[in-house]
Enzyme design. Structure first.
Site, PDB file in Angstrom:
ATOM      1  N   HIS A 106      -2.762   7.107   2.432  1.00  0.00           N
ATOM      2  CA  HIS A 106      -4.036   6.177   1.788  1.00  0.00           C
ATOM      3  C   HIS A 106      -5.030   5.587   2.733  1.00  0.00           C
ATOM      4  O   HIS A 106      -5.495   5.599   3.978  1.00  0.00           O
ATOM      5  CB  HIS A 106      -2.930   4.762   2.751  1.00  0.00           C
ATOM      6  CG  HIS A 106      -3.236   3.471   2.205  1.00  0.00           C
ATOM      7  ND1 HIS A 106      -4.004   3.178   1.106  1.00  0.00           N
ATOM      8  CD2 HIS A 106      -3.276   2.325   3.017  1.00  0.00           C
ATOM      9  CE1 HIS A 106      -4.150   1.954   1.345  1.00  0.00           C
ATOM     10  NE2 HIS A 106      -3.559   1.514   2.264  1.00  0.00           N
ATOM     11  N   CYS A 128       0.636  -1.695  -0.073  1.00  0.00           N
ATOM     12  CA  CYS A 128      -0.398  -0.046   0.360  1.00  0.00           C
ATOM     13  C   CYS A 128       0.770   1.088  -0.461  1.00  0.00           C
ATOM     14  O   CYS A 128       0.253   2.652   0.073  1.00  0.00           O
ATOM     15  CB  CYS A 128      -0.703  -0.221   1.278  1.00  0.00           C
ATOM     16  SG  CYS A 128      -2.016  -1.516   0.800  1.00  0.00           S
ATOM     17  N   ASN A 133     -10.417  -0.164  -0.252  1.00  0.00           N
ATOM     18  CA  ASN A 133      -8.707  -0.218  -0.386  1.00  0.00           C
ATOM     19  C   ASN A 133      -7.813  -0.465  -1.012  1.00  0.00           C
ATOM     20  O   ASN A 133      -8.265  -0.868  -1.896  1.00  0.00           O
ATOM     21  CB  ASN A 133      -8.119  -0.735   0.754  1.00  0.00           C
ATOM     22  CG  ASN A 133      -6.641  -0.813   1.191  1.00  0.00           C
ATOM     23  OD1 ASN A 133      -5.839  -0.026   0.407  1.00  0.00           O
ATOM     24  ND2 ASN A 133      -6.477  -1.170   2.269  1.00  0.00           N
TER      25      ASN A 133
HETATM   26  N1  ACO Z   1     -18.818  -8.959   8.558  1.00  0.00           N
HETATM   27  C1  ACO Z   1     -19.645  -9.023  10.174  1.00  0.00           C
HETATM   28  N2  ACO Z   1     -19.375  -9.708  10.842  1.00  0.00           N
HETATM   29  C2  ACO Z   1     -17.595  -9.625  10.692  1.00  0.00           C
HETATM   30  C3  ACO Z   1     -16.794  -9.728   9.404  1.00  0.00           C
HETATM   31  C4  ACO Z   1     -18.115  -9.129   8.209  1.00  0.00           C
HETATM   32  N3  ACO Z   1     -16.905  -8.053   7.198  1.00  0.00           N
HETATM   33  N4  ACO Z   1     -15.721  -9.437   9.363  1.00  0.00           N
HETATM   34  C5  ACO Z   1     -15.369 -10.031  10.957  1.00  0.00           C
HETATM   35  N5  ACO Z   1     -16.927  -9.995  11.205  1.00  0.00           N
HETATM   36  C6  ACO Z   1     -17.118 -10.412  12.856  1.00  0.00           C
HETATM   37  C7  ACO Z   1     -15.264 -11.323  13.104  1.00  0.00           C
HETATM   38  O1  ACO Z   1     -15.694 -12.702  12.984  1.00  0.00           O
HETATM   39  C8  ACO Z   1     -15.521 -11.108  15.043  1.00  0.00           C
HETATM   40  O2  ACO Z   1     -16.587 -11.561  15.182  1.00  0.00           O
HETATM   41  P1  ACO Z   1     -17.179 -12.540  16.602  1.00  0.00           P
HETATM   42  O3  ACO Z   1     -17.032 -11.991  17.387  1.00  0.00           O
HETATM   43  O4  ACO Z   1     -18.405 -13.578  16.915  1.00  0.00           O
HETATM   44  O5  ACO Z   1     -15.587 -13.666  16.528  1.00  0.00           O
HETATM   45  C9  ACO Z   1     -15.652  -9.765  15.032  1.00  0.00           C
HETATM   46  O6  ACO Z   1     -16.495  -9.659  13.667  1.00  0.00           O
HETATM   47  C10 ACO Z   1     -15.271  -8.896  15.333  1.00  0.00           C
HETATM   48  O7  ACO Z   1     -13.773  -9.115  14.885  1.00  0.00           O
HETATM   49  P2  ACO Z   1     -12.160  -7.549  14.337  1.00  0.00           P
HETATM   50  O8  ACO Z   1     -11.616  -8.970  13.230  1.00  0.00           O
HETATM   51  O9  ACO Z   1     -12.013  -8.491  15.449  1.00  0.00           O
HETATM   52  O10 ACO Z   1     -13.063  -6.908  13.989  1.00  0.00           O
HETATM   53  P3  ACO Z   1     -12.399  -5.672  14.427  1.00  0.00           P
HETATM   54  O11 ACO Z   1     -13.115  -4.795  15.388  1.00  0.00           O
HETATM   55  O12 ACO Z   1     -11.586  -4.840  14.229  1.00  0.00           O
HETATM   56  O13 ACO Z   1     -11.802  -5.251  12.879  1.00  0.00           O
HETATM   57  C11 ACO Z   1     -10.967  -4.061  10.507  1.00  0.00           C
HETATM   58  C12 ACO Z   1     -11.283  -5.412  11.742  1.00  0.00           C
HETATM   59  C13 ACO Z   1     -11.636  -3.322  10.824  1.00  0.00           C
HETATM   60  C14 ACO Z   1     -10.206  -4.473  10.044  1.00  0.00           C
HETATM   61  C15 ACO Z   1     -10.061  -3.601  11.726  1.00  0.00           C
HETATM   62  O14 ACO Z   1      -9.029  -4.601  12.636  1.00  0.00           O
HETATM   63  C16 ACO Z   1      -9.243  -2.665  11.114  1.00  0.00           C
HETATM   64  O15 ACO Z   1      -9.808  -1.668  11.237  1.00  0.00           O
HETATM   65  N6  ACO Z   1      -7.813  -3.146  11.195  1.00  0.00           N
HETATM   66  C17 ACO Z   1      -7.424  -2.216  10.866  1.00  0.00           C
HETATM   67  C18 ACO Z   1      -5.827  -3.049   9.202  1.00  0.00           C
HETATM   68  C19 ACO Z   1      -6.997  -1.863   7.794  1.00  0.00           C
HETATM   69  O16 ACO Z   1      -7.538  -1.238   7.912  1.00  0.00           O
HETATM   70  N7  ACO Z   1      -5.972  -2.971   7.110  1.00  0.00           N
HETATM   71  C20 ACO Z   1      -6.684  -2.713   5.735  1.00  0.00           C
HETATM   72  C21 ACO Z   1      -5.911  -3.228   4.371  1.00  0.00           C
HETATM   73  S1  ACO Z   1      -4.114  -2.674   5.027  1.00  0.00           S
HETATM   74  C22 ACO Z   1      -3.851  -1.674   4.884  1.00  0.00           C
HETATM   75  O17 ACO Z   1      -4.271  -0.968   3.813  1.00  0.00           O
HETATM   76  C23 ACO Z   1      -2.833  -1.405   5.629  1.00  0.00           C
END
Ligand code: ACO
Length: 321
Positions: free
Chosen positions: A248, A111, A278
């Site tokens: 980004h 990225c 993204n």
């Molecule tokens: N729809 C519904 N539920 C979902 C989804 C979805 N698409 N994806 C995950 N869940 C569920 C999980 O299964 C979990 O359920 P559980 O509690 O029953 O086990 C729950 O939601 C929470 O999952 P987490 O992975 O802990 O969710 P989190 O709150 O951390 O959010 C996210 C995930 C949005 C990816 C967050 O971690 C984040 O913003 N991370 C930043 C990373 C990022 O933006 N990466 C992009 C690519 S990297 C880059 O460009 C640099």
């Protein structure tokens, strides 16, 4: 002598897929995706190749810069998802554009790729080696997603953006910082294709992008503000003097957190993740082109560009438009 962005362009695939569309093929919802990421829809390549998207983006940038393809000295393409392993995206783009006098190679910094390619172009321009460089960032990440993993596949989109850079006495890149931390690379990975070597017996086979979202989040909100502060200081400017921050587009919460840490109002952070998701190496140049086409950039404006992602890698540049 500075390196000035003289033209921008971008291209998105035709097929738009909303969060509601995704909720029909997997267990997710518009509410979950939007509240955690800010993403509402994304464009996915169904008919397009990455080189076709990159060529359309490049044509827009060349036209605005008033540069003919045959006058290009160099093509730098940032991607982790080229159509082929060989030839490279940049060489395919050279063929598509008829840029027969350019040297062409790809850069993979995930990225951060567009930032790293732009910063590489800046070094070539300032050294006097080349004068007209096309810098492209683009991805078709949809082919690298595990569509059974709802926690990653909903985040990404496809597309490409481009910029033509040339030497300029007055405006252009004032400062750049870049960094890498390979020791933490495991938080965002894609091991790649199947190993066909008959002597290898323990190959895991085809695999897709996997991510520890919370670790990526922590990395981004700590590293990006620091990199931007360093770049702004190196440019001899104060944060209040920056007119626009093109970051980004990974997640709206990351952008809001960066804005808060920098004490800069969100109005200075345009976004397009709500309709693009993204796009990895494509996200900064696609957003830059959006801002340019909407007239948000005026000559003399001070702009920060910042990327961060797998590797881990990060980069920021400050420029005058
Ligand atoms: N729809 C519904 N539920 C979902 C989804 C979805 N698409 N994806 C995950 N869940 C569920 C999980 O299964 C979990 O359920 P559980 O509690 O029953 O086990 C729950 O939601 C929470 O999952 P987490 O992975 O802990 O969710 P989190 O709150 O951390 O959010 C996210 C995930 C949005 C990816 C967050 O971690 C984040 O913003 N991370 C930043 C990373 C990022 O933006 N990466 C992009 C690519 S990297 C880059 O460009 C640099």
């Amino acid at each position: 002598m500075k390196t000035r962005i003289c033209g921008t362009g971008s291209a998105l695939p035709k097929r738009e897929v909303t969060n509601d569309d995704l909720s029909r093929i997997m267990d997710t919802s518009d509410e979950w995706i939007k509240s955690r990421t800010g993403i509402g829809s994304r464009h996915l390549a169904v008919e397009e190749t990455l080189v076709s998207l990159a060529a359309n983006a490049a044509k827009g940038a060349l036209e605005e810069a008033n540069v003919l393809p045959k006058d290009l000295d160099m093509i730098l393409a940032a991607t982790l998802s080229a159509d082929n392993v060989l030839p490279t995206l940049s060489c395919e783009l050279q063929r598509e554009l008829g840029a027969s006098n350019a040297v062409a190679f790809d850069i993979n910094a995930a990225c951060s790729g567009f930032l790293f390619a732009l910063q590489t172009a800046d070094v070539y321009i300032r050294s006097g080696q080349y004068k007209k460089i096309l810098v492209v960032g683009g991805e078709i990440l949809s082919k690298l997603m595990d569509w059974n993993d709802r926690s990653t596949c909903v985040l990404f989109g496809d597309g490409a953006g481009a910029a033509v850079v040339m030497p300029d006495e007055a405006s252009g890149i004032l400062s750049s910082v870049q960094g890498s931390d390979g020791a933490r690379g495991g938080v965002l990975s894609c091991p790649g294709r199947k190993n066909n070597n008959p002597y290898v017996t323990n190959d895991a086979g085809l695999s897709f992008v996997s991510m520890d979202g919370q670790e990526v989040y922590k990395f981004a909100v700590r590293t990006v503000p620091k990199a931007i502060m360093e770049a702004v200081e190196k440019a001899g400017l104060a944060m209040e003097e920056i007119d626009l921050f093109i970051l980004h587009q990974a997640n709206i919460r990351i952008i809001e957190s960066v804005a808060k840490r920098l004490k800069v109002p969100m109005e200075k952070f345009p976004t397009n993740l709500e309709r693009c998701g993204n796009i990895s190496a494509g996200s900064v140049p696609v957003l830059l082109d959006d801002a340019n086409r909407k007239g948000m950039l005026k000559r003399g404006d001070r702009v920060v560009l910042a990327g961060f992602g797998a590797g881990l890698t990060w980069g920021a540049s400050v420029l005058t438009w």
